[in-house]
Design a protein around this motif. Structure first.
Motif, PDB file in Angstrom:
ATOM      1  N   THR A 240       0.805  -1.214   0.000  1.00  0.00           N
ATOM      2  CA  THR A 240       0.000   0.000   0.000  1.00  0.00           C
ATOM      3  C   THR A 240       0.845   1.274   0.000  1.00  0.00           C
ATOM      4  O   THR A 240       0.354   2.342  -0.384  1.00  0.00           O
ATOM      5  CB  THR A 240      -0.931   0.029   1.233  1.00  0.00           C
ATOM      6  OG1 THR A 240      -0.135  -0.124   2.421  1.00  0.00           O
ATOM      7  CG2 THR A 240      -1.948  -1.099   1.167  1.00  0.00           C
ATOM      8  N   PHE A 241       2.094   1.185   0.439  1.00  0.00           N
ATOM      9  CA  PHE A 241       2.971   2.360   0.444  1.00  0.00           C
ATOM     10  C   PHE A 241       3.597   2.625  -0.924  1.00  0.00           C
ATOM     11  O   PHE A 241       4.078   3.728  -1.187  1.00  0.00           O
ATOM     12  CB  PHE A 241       4.080   2.194   1.482  1.00  0.00           C
ATOM     13  CG  PHE A 241       3.573   2.068   2.884  1.00  0.00           C
ATOM     14  CD1 PHE A 241       2.939   3.133   3.513  1.00  0.00           C
ATOM     15  CD2 PHE A 241       3.703   0.874   3.583  1.00  0.00           C
ATOM     16  CE1 PHE A 241       2.470   3.023   4.813  1.00  0.00           C
ATOM     17  CE2 PHE A 241       3.237   0.755   4.880  1.00  0.00           C
ATOM     18  CZ  PHE A 241       2.616   1.827   5.498  1.00  0.00           C
ATOM     19  N   GLY A 242       3.607   1.617  -1.799  1.00  0.00           N
ATOM     20  CA  GLY A 242       4.192   1.791  -3.116  1.00  0.00           C
ATOM     21  C   GLY A 242       4.919   0.553  -3.599  1.00  0.00           C
ATOM     22  O   GLY A 242       4.917  -0.495  -2.942  1.00  0.00           O
ATOM     23  N   ASN A 243       5.536   0.695  -4.757  1.00  0.00           N
ATOM     24  CA  ASN A 243       6.314  -0.381  -5.357  1.00  0.00           C
ATOM     25  C   ASN A 243       7.783   0.021  -5.278  1.00  0.00           C
ATOM     26  O   ASN A 243       8.208   0.980  -5.922  1.00  0.00           O
ATOM     27  CB  ASN A 243       5.873  -0.592  -6.810  1.00  0.00           C
ATOM     28  CG  ASN A 243       6.641  -1.692  -7.493  1.00  0.00           C
ATOM     29  OD1 ASN A 243       7.810  -1.544  -7.813  1.00  0.00           O
ATOM     30  ND2 ASN A 243       5.974  -2.820  -7.739  1.00  0.00           N
ATOM     31  N   TRP A 244       8.552  -0.711  -4.498  1.00  0.00           N
ATOM     32  CA  TRP A 244       9.951  -0.332  -4.234  1.00  0.00           C
ATOM     33  C   TRP A 244      10.820  -0.351  -5.493  1.00  0.00           C
ATOM     34  O   TRP A 244      11.558   0.615  -5.741  1.00  0.00           O
ATOM     35  CB  TRP A 244      10.537  -1.233  -3.156  1.00  0.00           C
ATOM     36  CG  TRP A 244      10.452  -0.694  -1.763  1.00  0.00           C
ATOM     37  CD1 TRP A 244      11.486  -0.321  -0.952  1.00  0.00           C
ATOM     38  CD2 TRP A 244       9.265  -0.474  -0.987  1.00  0.00           C
ATOM     39  NE1 TRP A 244      11.020   0.119   0.276  1.00  0.00           N
ATOM     40  CE2 TRP A 244       9.654   0.040   0.277  1.00  0.00           C
ATOM     41  CE3 TRP A 244       7.903  -0.642  -1.233  1.00  0.00           C
ATOM     42  CZ2 TRP A 244       8.741   0.375   1.277  1.00  0.00           C
ATOM     43  CZ3 TRP A 244       6.992  -0.316  -0.242  1.00  0.00           C
ATOM     44  CH2 TRP A 244       7.411   0.195   0.991  1.00  0.00           C
ATOM     45  N   PRO A 245      10.781  -1.404  -6.329  1.00  0.00           N
ATOM     46  CA  PRO A 245      11.604  -1.364  -7.544  1.00  0.00           C
ATOM     47  C   PRO A 245      11.247  -0.199  -8.460  1.00  0.00           C
ATOM     48  O   PRO A 245      12.137   0.460  -9.013  1.00  0.00           O
ATOM     49  CB  PRO A 245      11.310  -2.716  -8.214  1.00  0.00           C
ATOM     50  CG  PRO A 245      10.862  -3.603  -7.104  1.00  0.00           C
ATOM     51  CD  PRO A 245      10.113  -2.716  -6.169  1.00  0.00           C
ATOM     52  N   LEU A 246       9.961   0.066  -8.616  1.00  0.00           N
ATOM     53  CA  LEU A 246       9.526   1.180  -9.451  1.00  0.00           C
ATOM     54  C   LEU A 246       9.992   2.513  -8.862  1.00  0.00           C
ATOM     55  O   LEU A 246      10.477   3.392  -9.585  1.00  0.00           O
ATOM     56  CB  LEU A 246       8.008   1.177  -9.611  1.00  0.00           C
ATOM     57  CG  LEU A 246       7.411   2.313 -10.444  1.00  0.00           C
ATOM     58  CD1 LEU A 246       7.975   2.295 -11.863  1.00  0.00           C
ATOM     59  CD2 LEU A 246       5.884   2.206 -10.473  1.00  0.00           C
ATOM     60  N   ALA A 247       9.864   2.657  -7.545  1.00  0.00           N
ATOM     61  CA  ALA A 247      10.270   3.905  -6.898  1.00  0.00           C
ATOM     62  C   ALA A 247      11.766   4.158  -7.071  1.00  0.00           C
ATOM     63  O   ALA A 247      12.193   5.298  -7.313  1.00  0.00           O
ATOM     64  CB  ALA A 247       9.908   3.860  -5.415  1.00  0.00           C
ATOM     65  N   ASN A 248      12.573   3.105  -6.954  1.00  0.00           N
ATOM     66  CA  ASN A 248      14.014   3.270  -7.139  1.00  0.00           C
ATOM     67  C   ASN A 248      14.364   3.571  -8.593  1.00  0.00           C
ATOM     68  O   ASN A 248      15.289   4.347  -8.864  1.00  0.00           O
ATOM     69  CB  ASN A 248      14.754   2.019  -6.655  1.00  0.00           C
ATOM     70  CG  ASN A 248      15.020   2.048  -5.162  1.00  0.00           C
ATOM     71  OD1 ASN A 248      16.059   2.520  -4.700  1.00  0.00           O
ATOM     72  ND2 ASN A 248      14.069   1.538  -4.395  1.00  0.00           N
ATOM     73  N   GLN A 249      13.619   2.977  -9.531  1.00  0.00           N
ATOM     74  CA  GLN A 249      13.843   3.303 -10.936  1.00  0.00           C
ATOM     75  C   GLN A 249      13.454   4.754 -11.233  1.00  0.00           C
ATOM     76  O   GLN A 249      14.115   5.430 -12.033  1.00  0.00           O
ATOM     77  CB  GLN A 249      13.051   2.331 -11.817  1.00  0.00           C
ATOM     78  CG  GLN A 249      13.601   0.910 -11.793  1.00  0.00           C
ATOM     79  CD  GLN A 249      12.746  -0.057 -12.593  1.00  0.00           C
ATOM     80  OE1 GLN A 249      12.743  -0.041 -13.824  1.00  0.00           O
ATOM     81  NE2 GLN A 249      12.012  -0.902 -11.893  1.00  0.00           N
ATOM     82  N   GLU A 250      12.394   5.228 -10.598  1.00  0.00           N
ATOM     83  CA  GLU A 250      12.003   6.628 -10.778  1.00  0.00           C
ATOM     84  C   GLU A 250      13.063   7.567 -10.192  1.00  0.00           C
ATOM     85  O   GLU A 250      13.348   8.624 -10.766  1.00  0.00           O
ATOM     86  CB  GLU A 250      10.645   6.876 -10.127  1.00  0.00           C
ATOM     87  CG  GLU A 250       9.487   6.228 -10.876  1.00  0.00           C
ATOM     88  CD  GLU A 250       8.154   6.462 -10.194  1.00  0.00           C
ATOM     89  OE1 GLU A 250       8.157   6.784  -8.989  1.00  0.00           O
ATOM     90  OE2 GLU A 250       7.118   6.319 -10.857  1.00  0.00           O
ATOM     91  N   ALA A 252      16.273   6.870 -10.028  1.00  0.00           N
ATOM     92  CA  ALA A 252      17.407   6.820 -10.952  1.00  0.00           C
ATOM     93  C   ALA A 252      17.136   7.662 -12.197  1.00  0.00           C
ATOM     94  O   ALA A 252      18.026   8.378 -12.681  1.00  0.00           O
ATOM     95  CB  ALA A 252      17.700   5.367 -11.339  1.00  0.00           C
ATOM     96  N   ALA A 253      15.917   7.597 -12.713  1.00  0.00           N
ATOM     97  CA  ALA A 253      15.581   8.379 -13.906  1.00  0.00           C
ATOM     98  C   ALA A 253      15.647   9.875 -13.609  1.00  0.00           C
ATOM     99  O   ALA A 253      16.121  10.665 -14.440  1.00  0.00           O
ATOM    100  CB  ALA A 253      14.185   7.991 -14.400  1.00  0.00           C
TER     101      ALA A 253
END
Length: 305
Positions: A240-250, A252-253
């Motif tokens: 519910t707090f988010g998606n960790w791999p996606l957040a780290n990719q964001e 990095a971008a």
């Protein structure tokens, strides 16, 4: 029958692939730089307890200080602060920082660096015989300068009263895992004049306490002089707090867009320190590359904030 068999075969192959992927997230191994090596001088680790009087009043915490064998007490040393300190100072755990420091400092692949390993604070419970209350999420996930001030006003002056710590922000690094990872970034983000090197492991750049806004802030604001190494795994958390791999990719971008000095490594691990521990020596080599210490000797009176 043939069509059913083909479908069954595909399902079986998909199931096998999922098993392999799940196992792959736990197959990281430590290299020689994470193991004790003959002939390498060993630093010492001392333990202390700190009760915050000003920034987080009423909280107490354990902390550890790693002193490299090469520290001579005459020239100031670099400093690296670790959140969730116990997990990083453990010489039998995933990270084994004291051993890695021993090996890399001995080989000249990182400067003489004093490690400060700080646990999150706890407060006495309001109920009798209950466990102390953890202050971890408030300290680590909050987007403010409060934890930064805690380090600069309390922890660094305390350690600096015993050892010579550099005031050069290029010689100060900070590291953490999960919420300790976003905390490390927040410290440098708030005070790049004090900390300019950041290492995060499975960092929680998600909406626990608003940390998901960092990619937008990075893109819109002026670039800060921060060097950061991010590590995450494709099997990290999704809740519910988010998606960790996606957040780290964001993250990095955004760092790439804003021309930060960054490195991002995405493995297939889960929300743990196995991958980060396996690549810790390389992470530190990258983080400290091209560092040139100041030639002046700093006094103990100037080693705090």
């Amino acid at each position: 029958m043939i069509r059913v068999s083909a479908v069954a075969c595909l399902i079986f192959l998909a199931w096998c692939s999922s098993i392999v992927a799940a196992r792959a997230s736990d197959d990281y191994k430590l290299g020689p730089d994470s193991l004790e090596q003959p002939g390498v001088p060993k630093g010492t680790v001392t333990e202390g307890k700190w009760e915050s009087k000003t920034v987080f009043p009423g909280t107490v915490r354990d902390y550890w200080v790693y002193l490299p064998a090469q520290y001579d007490g005459k020239s100031s040393a670099c400093v690296m602060v670790f959140q969730d300190g116990k997990s990083y100072v453990d010489t039998k755990g995933s990270f084994r920082v004291p051993t890695v420091f021993d090996n890399l400092i001995h080989k000249g692949e990182m400067p003489v660096t004093i490690g400060i390993f700080v646990n999150p604070g706890t407060s006495p419970s309001m109920k009798n015989d209950a466990m102390p209350r953890s202050n971890r999420s408030f300290e680590y996930d909050t987007l403010s300068d409060q934890y930064t001030r805690f380090l600069l006003e309390e922890i660094l002056p305390e350690v600096g009263s015993k050892y010579l710590l550099t005031n050069d922000p290029e010689g100060r690094a900070i590291c953490g895992i999960s919420s300790g990872g976003i905390c490390s970034w927040t410290v440098a983000w708030e005070r790049p004049d004090k900390f300019r090197k950041v290492l995060t492991h499975v960092g929680s750049f998600t909406n626990i306490r608003g940390g998901h806004v960092y990619p937008a802030l990075i893109r819109k604001g002026p670039s800060r002089p921060i060097r950061i190494f991010l590590q995450d795994g494709s099997h990290d958390l999704d809740n519910t707090f988010g998606n960790w791999p996606l957040a780290n990719q964001e993250m990095a971008a955004a760092l790439k867009f804003a021309h930060y000095d960054y490195q991002f490594v995405l493995g297939d691990g889960a929300h743990n320190g196995k991958h980060g521990g396996a690549i810790l020596p390389d992470s530190l080599r990258w983080l400290w590359r091209d560092y040139k210490p100041k030639t002046t000797t700093e006094s103990k009176a100037k080693t705090g904030a």
